[in-house]
Design a protein around this motif. Structure first.
Motif, PDB file in Angstrom:
ATOM      1  N   ALA A 156      50.693 -72.826  10.934  1.00 22.64           N
ATOM      2  CA  ALA A 156      52.028 -72.872  10.435  1.00 22.64           C
ATOM      3  C   ALA A 156      52.957 -72.730  11.316  1.00 22.64           C
ATOM      4  O   ALA A 156      52.504 -72.352  12.715  1.00 22.64           O
ATOM      5  N   GLN A 157      54.208 -73.013  11.260  1.00 21.87           N
ATOM      6  CA  GLN A 157      55.358 -72.577  12.116  1.00 21.87           C
ATOM      7  C   GLN A 157      55.504 -71.043  12.205  1.00 21.87           C
ATOM      8  O   GLN A 157      55.593 -70.457  10.989  1.00 21.87           O
ATOM      9  N   ASN A 158      56.106 -70.231  13.073  1.00 16.93           N
ATOM     10  CA  ASN A 158      56.271 -69.159  12.896  1.00 16.93           C
ATOM     11  C   ASN A 158      58.107 -68.942  12.690  1.00 16.93           C
ATOM     12  O   ASN A 158      58.904 -68.745  13.587  1.00 16.93           O
ATOM     13  N   SER A 159      57.865 -69.211  11.255  1.00 14.74           N
ATOM     14  CA  SER A 159      59.452 -69.140  10.652  1.00 14.74           C
ATOM     15  C   SER A 159      59.165 -68.262   9.235  1.00 14.74           C
ATOM     16  O   SER A 159      58.005 -68.020   8.870  1.00 14.74           O
ATOM     17  N   GLY A 168      42.956 -65.678   8.664  1.00 11.38           N
ATOM     18  CA  GLY A 168      43.505 -65.647   9.916  1.00 11.38           C
ATOM     19  C   GLY A 168      44.814 -66.518   9.972  1.00 11.38           C
ATOM     20  O   GLY A 168      44.986 -67.315   9.227  1.00 11.38           O
ATOM     21  N   SER A 169      45.552 -66.585  11.170  1.00 11.87           N
ATOM     22  CA  SER A 169      46.460 -67.457  11.369  1.00 11.87           C
ATOM     23  C   SER A 169      46.724 -68.103  12.689  1.00 11.87           C
ATOM     24  O   SER A 169      46.553 -67.309  13.549  1.00 11.87           O
ATOM     25  N   VAL A 170      47.248 -69.233  12.879  1.00 12.14           N
ATOM     26  CA  VAL A 170      47.891 -69.704  14.169  1.00 12.14           C
ATOM     27  C   VAL A 170      49.241 -70.016  13.835  1.00 12.14           C
ATOM     28  O   VAL A 170      49.458 -71.054  13.095  1.00 12.14           O
ATOM     29  N   LEU A 171      50.150 -69.351  14.616  1.00 10.49           N
ATOM     30  CA  LEU A 171      51.651 -69.771  14.314  1.00 10.49           C
ATOM     31  C   LEU A 171      52.349 -70.472  15.427  1.00 10.49           C
ATOM     32  O   LEU A 171      52.132 -69.732  16.644  1.00 10.49           O
ATOM     33  N   ALA A 172      52.865 -71.447  15.553  1.00  7.03           N
ATOM     34  CA  ALA A 172      53.447 -72.242  16.670  1.00  7.03           C
ATOM     35  C   ALA A 172      55.074 -71.839  16.313  1.00  7.03           C
ATOM     36  O   ALA A 172      55.799 -72.016  15.161  1.00  7.03           O
ATOM     37  N   PRO A 173      55.709 -72.023  17.549  1.00  9.23           N
ATOM     38  CA  PRO A 173      57.239 -72.031  17.480  1.00  9.23           C
ATOM     39  C   PRO A 173      57.764 -73.099  16.841  1.00  9.23           C
ATOM     40  O   PRO A 173      57.279 -74.340  17.191  1.00  9.23           O
ATOM     41  N   PRO A 174      58.680 -72.954  16.037  1.00  7.39           N
ATOM     42  CA  PRO A 174      59.325 -74.151  15.495  1.00  7.39           C
ATOM     43  C   PRO A 174      59.737 -75.255  16.447  1.00  7.39           C
ATOM     44  O   PRO A 174      59.749 -76.271  16.212  1.00  7.39           O
ATOM     45  N   SER A 175      59.935 -74.897  17.761  1.00  2.16           N
ATOM     46  CA  SER A 175      60.610 -75.635  18.684  1.00  2.16           C
ATOM     47  C   SER A 175      59.569 -76.024  19.652  1.00  2.16           C
ATOM     48  O   SER A 175      59.754 -77.107  20.436  1.00  2.16           O
ATOM     49  N   ALA A 176      58.309 -75.684  19.503  1.00  4.73           N
ATOM     50  CA  ALA A 176      56.975 -76.373  20.073  1.00  4.73           C
ATOM     51  C   ALA A 176      57.003 -78.006  20.168  1.00  4.73           C
ATOM     52  O   ALA A 176      57.139 -78.483  18.988  1.00  4.73           O
ATOM     53  N   GLY A 177      56.742 -78.542  21.115  1.00  9.19           N
ATOM     54  CA  GLY A 177      56.835 -80.203  21.468  1.00  9.19           C
ATOM     55  C   GLY A 177      55.311 -80.346  21.319  1.00  9.19           C
ATOM     56  O   GLY A 177      55.006 -81.366  20.846  1.00  9.19           O
ATOM     57  N   ASP A 178      54.574 -79.776  22.235  1.00  7.44           N
ATOM     58  CA  ASP A 178      53.149 -80.120  22.583  1.00  7.44           C
ATOM     59  C   ASP A 178      52.651 -79.051  21.654  1.00  7.44           C
ATOM     60  O   ASP A 178      52.296 -77.878  21.842  1.00  7.44           O
ATOM     61  N   LEU A 179      51.837 -79.611  20.617  1.00  9.39           N
ATOM     62  CA  LEU A 179      51.155 -78.756  19.625  1.00  9.39           C
ATOM     63  C   LEU A 179      49.592 -78.955  19.899  1.00  9.39           C
ATOM     64  O   LEU A 179      48.704 -78.500  19.106  1.00  9.39           O
ATOM     65  N   ALA A 198      53.538 -85.158  15.307  1.00  6.37           N
ATOM     66  CA  ALA A 198      52.709 -84.821  16.470  1.00  6.37           C
ATOM     67  C   ALA A 198      51.430 -83.871  15.941  1.00  6.37           C
ATOM     68  O   ALA A 198      50.558 -83.890  16.689  1.00  6.37           O
ATOM     69  N   LEU A 199      51.784 -82.977  14.908  1.00  7.84           N
ATOM     70  CA  LEU A 199      50.720 -82.114  14.595  1.00  7.84           C
ATOM     71  C   LEU A 199      49.373 -82.817  14.136  1.00  7.84           C
ATOM     72  O   LEU A 199      48.188 -82.387  14.339  1.00  7.84           O
ATOM     73  N   TRP A 200      49.663 -83.737  13.247  1.00 11.10           N
ATOM     74  CA  TRP A 200      48.484 -84.339  12.757  1.00 11.10           C
ATOM     75  C   TRP A 200      47.820 -85.157  13.955  1.00 11.10           C
ATOM     76  O   TRP A 200      46.334 -85.170  13.569  1.00 11.10           O
ATOM     77  N   THR A 201      48.383 -85.744  14.460  1.00 10.72           N
ATOM     78  CA  THR A 201      47.888 -86.457  15.786  1.00 10.72           C
ATOM     79  C   THR A 201      46.717 -85.406  16.704  1.00 10.72           C
ATOM     80  O   THR A 201      45.780 -85.687  17.078  1.00 10.72           O
ATOM     81  N   ALA A 202      47.545 -84.317  17.027  1.00  7.65           N
ATOM     82  CA  ALA A 202      46.913 -83.361  17.660  1.00  7.65           C
ATOM     83  C   ALA A 202      45.493 -82.744  16.754  1.00  7.65           C
ATOM     84  O   ALA A 202      44.417 -82.675  17.428  1.00  7.65           O
TER      85      ALA A 202
END
Length: 409
Positions: A189-192, A214-225, A251-255
């Motif tokens: 998820a996004q870290n929001s 557990g979790s993996v949190l990405a910054p909402p502004s992250a471009g490269d996922l 971009a998320l689903w592609t990654a």
């Protein structure tokens, strides 16, 4: 899905947009991406002023648009095409919060100062968490919109919600996951506020069922996922629950596909708006979907009225159309059965109310103002631009009911 949205959208309630506008005063509706002005002149002493503060621009603008279109259709339907409730003309002022909590609060304060006793529209969870205390401080009715954070439920006696909450998403996901005992679950998820609410909900729901979460949190502004997809893959989870909102979803689903996550783990996510369907491509067949809503899922006369109303006005029914439509139903009921000026009476009228919404039979739980509602599971069929959801199951509201909270003062 037996019927496409085009098949079910019929012209049962054909009305022109000008006739609709004549019944309901929509004040301060600016061009997309800009804030509206103050309420219109000539509203009259018996008017009920409603402030619609939502994401007309910003990261969740597409969701805000769906909400607003649903709201217009719902107000037309709930007032029987008169624009009035209990004889009072309903005047709506729209304001764009751009997904910024501080901006939303500022606009809401201005609306309250100009006589708005009802606020609605929060698209973003961070905004919703700031609007609720403001409503309580000023004793105005607050109908939160698509914002899914569980923290809105039970936050105060003046705040209700017209959409689902994260806990209901997770319970729906649980119906797809089967036995979670001993399984390793990763929440991506996004870290929001929205993302963190989903992590908490998965830990609460699936953790109680014996899963290791557990979790993996990405910054909402992250471009490269890609790094986050690799992190998920390296953890070797049995189940991956993806909770994502906004324009970075492709971009998320592609990654995830490129990094092999969709092949190495069972992946469950919420079905987003129609624009997202083609994004999955061939990966769509590898993903299990829980669905808040998609056009055609409700299969009832109220949904038909919503679909007709939105399309006749030139809009497009989508994921959060019911949130706006239901908000309008709630506001009209609060005025009809409560009061046009007494917000405590309005809130009392909503507590425990059971009604037919676009998704099916819904109920506002009196204890904490949770909106109990059916949910759906779906699969994607077709390819390219022809991809569309297929209804698998309707999960009854009894199976998606979050634990009751104590209503805060």
């Amino acid at each position: 899905m037996p019927l496409s949205p085009a098949d079910i959208v019929r012209s049962r309630y054909a009305r022109t947009l000008s006739a609709f506008a004549a019944g309901i005063v929509l004040a301060g509706c600016s061009a997309a991406g800009t804030a509206g002005s103050s309420t219109s002149h000539g509203a009259g002493p018996s008017a009920v002023k409603v402030g619609l503060v939502y994401s007309r621009s910003g990261p969740l603008a597409a969701y805000g648009k769906q909400y607003e279109e649903g709201f217009r259709a719902g107000l037309d339907h709930a007032t029987h095409h008169t624009g009035k409730a209990a004889g009072h003309r309903i005047v709506v002022t729209e304001q764009d919060d751009a997904g910024d909590p501080a901006k939303a609060v500022s606009e809401a304060k201005t609306l309250i100062g100009k006589g708005c006793r009802i606020l609605a529209g929060s698209t973003d969870s961070g905004v919703a968490l700031q609007m609720a205390p403001l409503a309580a401080q000023n004793e105005v009715l607050n109908i939160s919109g698509p914002a899914a954070t569980d923290a809105v439920t039970g936050i105060n006696k003046y705040t209700f919600r017209s959409g689902r909450q994260s806990y209901q998403d997770i319970l729906t996901a649980g119906s797809l996951l089967g036995d979670a005992k001993g399984r390793k679950v990763t929440v991506l998820a996004q870290n929001s506020a929205f993302g963190q609410a989903n992590v908490a909900a998965v830990k609460t729901v699936l953790g109680k069922q014996g899963a290791h979460v557990g979790s993996v949190l990405a910054p909402p502004s992250a471009g490269d996922l890609t790094p986050f997809a690799r992190q998920v893959r390296s953890g070797r989870p049995d189940l991956v629950y993806v909770a994502w909102a906004g324009a970075s979803a492709p971009a998320l689903w592609t990654a995830l596909d490129q990094q092999g996550v969709l092949d190495s783990s069972k992946v469950v996510t919420g079905l987003a708006g129609t624009a997202s369907y083609p994004v999955f491509g061939s990966a769509g067949s590898k993903v299990s979907f829980l669905a808040h809503y998609f056009p055609g899922a409700g299969k009832n006369t109220v949904e038909t009225a919503m679909l007709d109303g939105i399309t006749e006005a030139g809009g497009t029914p989508d994921l959060f159309s019911p949130d706006g439509f239901t908000a309008a139903q709630m506001i009209v009921h609060a005025i009809d059965s409560g009061s046009a000026t007494d917000t405590t009476a309005m809130a009392t009228a909503l507590e425990g109310w059971s009604f037919e919404g676009p998704k099916g039979r819904e109920q506002i739980r009196a204890a904490d103002h949770a909106l109990l509602q059916p949910m759906f599971t779906a699969g994607l069929t077709g390819s390219g631009a022809s991809v569309e959801p297929r209804l698998l199951t309707t999960v009854p509201r009894s199976a998606t009911t979050p634990p009751a909270k104590k209503l805060a003062d």
